[in-house]
Design a protein around this motif. Structure first.
Motif, short mmCIF file in Angstrom:
data_model
loop_
_atom_site.label_atom_id
_atom_site.label_comp_id
_atom_site.label_asym_id
_atom_site.label_seq_id
_atom_site.Cartn_x
_atom_site.Cartn_y
_atom_site.Cartn_z
N LEU A 1 -15.87 -4.68 -4.28
CA LEU A 1 -15.19 -4.54 -2.46
C LEU A 1 -16.28 -4.14 -1.57
N ASP A 2 -17.22 -3.72 -1.60
CA ASP A 2 -17.04 -3.15 -0.65
C ASP A 2 -17.72 -3.63 0.62
N HIS A 3 -16.93 -4.46 0.55
CA HIS A 3 -16.94 -5.35 1.87
C HIS A 3 -15.53 -5.36 2.75
N ARG A 4 -14.59 -4.79 2.09
CA ARG A 4 -13.19 -4.51 2.36
C ARG A 4 -13.14 -2.90 1.93
N CYS A 5 -14.05 -2.16 2.18
CA CYS A 5 -14.38 -0.62 1.97
C CYS A 5 -13.16 0.22 3.46
N ASP A 6 -13.69 -0.25 4.39
CA ASP A 6 -13.40 0.04 5.75
C ASP A 6 -11.90 0.15 6.34
N ASP A 7 -11.87 -1.32 5.99
CA ASP A 7 -10.25 -1.53 5.55
C ASP A 7 -8.82 -0.71 5.05
N THR A 8 -9.28 -1.05 4.34
CA THR A 8 -8.85 -0.48 3.30
C THR A 8 -9.06 1.20 3.32
N ASP B 1 -6.42 -8.39 -8.23
CA ASP B 1 -6.64 -9.73 -9.03
C ASP B 1 -7.51 -10.35 -8.37
N PRO B 2 -7.64 -11.59 -8.53
CA PRO B 2 -9.23 -12.38 -8.13
C PRO B 2 -9.38 -12.46 -7.11
N THR B 3 -8.43 -12.77 -6.10
CA THR B 3 -7.90 -13.11 -4.83
C THR B 3 -7.73 -11.95 -3.98
N HIS B 4 -6.78 -11.22 -3.83
CA HIS B 4 -6.12 -10.09 -3.02
C HIS B 4 -6.31 -8.85 -3.89
N LEU B 5 -5.88 -7.65 -3.43
CA LEU B 5 -5.99 -6.05 -2.91
C LEU B 5 -4.77 -5.23 -2.99
N ALA C 1 -2.19 -5.22 10.92
CA ALA C 1 -3.11 -5.48 11.61
C ALA C 1 -4.17 -6.14 10.63
N LEU C 2 -4.41 -4.92 9.42
CA LEU C 2 -5.65 -4.79 8.79
C LEU C 2 -4.75 -5.14 7.28
N SER C 3 -3.75 -5.54 7.23
CA SER C 3 -3.56 -6.07 5.92
C SER C 3 -2.85 -8.06 5.81
N GLU C 4 -2.45 -8.28 5.07
CA GLU C 4 -1.53 -9.78 5.14
C GLU C 4 -0.50 -9.88 5.12
N GLU C 5 0.03 -8.33 4.42
CA GLU C 5 1.04 -8.55 4.09
C GLU C 5 1.63 -7.37 3.91
N TRP C 6 2.52 -6.51 4.06
CA TRP C 6 2.68 -5.13 3.71
C TRP C 6 4.31 -4.77 3.58
N ARG D 1 -1.24 -5.62 0.87
CA ARG D 1 -1.39 -6.69 0.48
C ARG D 1 -3.03 -7.45 0.81
N LEU D 2 -4.47 -6.80 0.77
CA LEU D 2 -5.76 -6.98 1.38
C LEU D 2 -6.36 -8.32 0.56
N SER D 3 -6.83 -9.81 1.39
CA SER D 3 -7.64 -10.64 0.92
C SER D 3 -8.89 -9.68 0.50
N THR D 4 -9.32 -10.38 -0.90
CA THR D 4 -10.82 -10.03 -1.78
C THR D 4 -11.83 -10.36 -0.92
N CYS D 5 -11.53 -11.69 -0.81
CA CYS D 5 -12.36 -12.45 -0.02
C CYS D 5 -13.47 -12.03 1.57
N PRO D 6 -14.71 -11.74 1.28
CA PRO D 6 -15.81 -11.43 1.87
C PRO D 6 -15.19 -12.35 3.20
N PRO D 7 -16.02 -11.66 4.53
CA PRO D 7 -15.74 -11.87 5.94
C PRO D 7 -16.07 -13.31 5.88
N ILE D 8 -15.86 -14.01 7.09
CA ILE D 8 -16.89 -15.22 7.09
C ILE D 8 -17.60 -14.42 8.03
#
Length: 157
Positions: free
Chosen positions: A48-55, A93-97, A130-135, A150-157
């Motif tokens: 999940l390197d693509h989520r590293c900075d935000d997380t 999980d498969p879609t979220h961290l 701003a960085l999470s889907e919800e908190w 809760r953050l999405s695990t999907c790569p950015p578009i």
């Protein structure tokens, strides 16, 4: 700006739990460096390197809030001030961290956006928002709370 709704229960994983990790750190400069390193290493291990900075930024802000509000009241068994500990958690999980920071303070987090972007303090939960889907947060009986994001695990578009 109005605060987001504050659910007092953590979201349940959206699918089968893929992985989890946890770490206890002291509320200190070294502890926060360890928290950031642990976050980066864990996300790298989970591809999940693509989520590293935000997380990492979310964990840093939540840990800083915990230290600011929980550490001043911490005392060791001798009655002398002790470095408060906080607990970091990661559930994948498969879609979220889901990232969590637990501390010994019972008070809920305060979402108070400031009027100026130049303020040094008070923007942490705005950044998390701003960085999470919800908190939100949940009490941890008999004492303390867990603040989660809760953050999405999907790569950015």
């Amino acid at each position: 700006m109005t605060p987001p709704p504050m659910p007092e229960t953590m979201p349940q994983p959206s699918g089968a739990l893929s992985a989890s990790a946890a770490l206890r750190v002291e509320c200190s400069r070294e502890g926060f460096a360890r928290a950031r390193s642990f976050t980066r290493d864990t996300l790298h291990l989970w591809s999940l390197d693509h989520r590293c900075d935000d997380t990492t930024l979310v964990i840093t802000e939540l840990a800083a809030n915990a230290a600011t509000h929980a550490a001043p009241g911490a005392a060791g068994t001798t009655g002398m001030p002790a470095a408060a500990e906080i607990r970091l958690g990661f559930l994948l999980d498969p879609t979220h961290l889901l990232v969590t920071v637990s501390d010994p303070d019972d008070h809920p987090p305060v979402y108070a956006p400031t009027g100026s972007a130049l303020e040094e303090h008070g923007r942490g939960l705005c950044i998390v928002d701003a960085l999470s889907e919800e908190w939100g947060w949940t009490p941890c009986p008999p004492a303390g709370k867990t603040v989660w994001a809760r953050l999405s695990t999907c790569p950015p578009i």
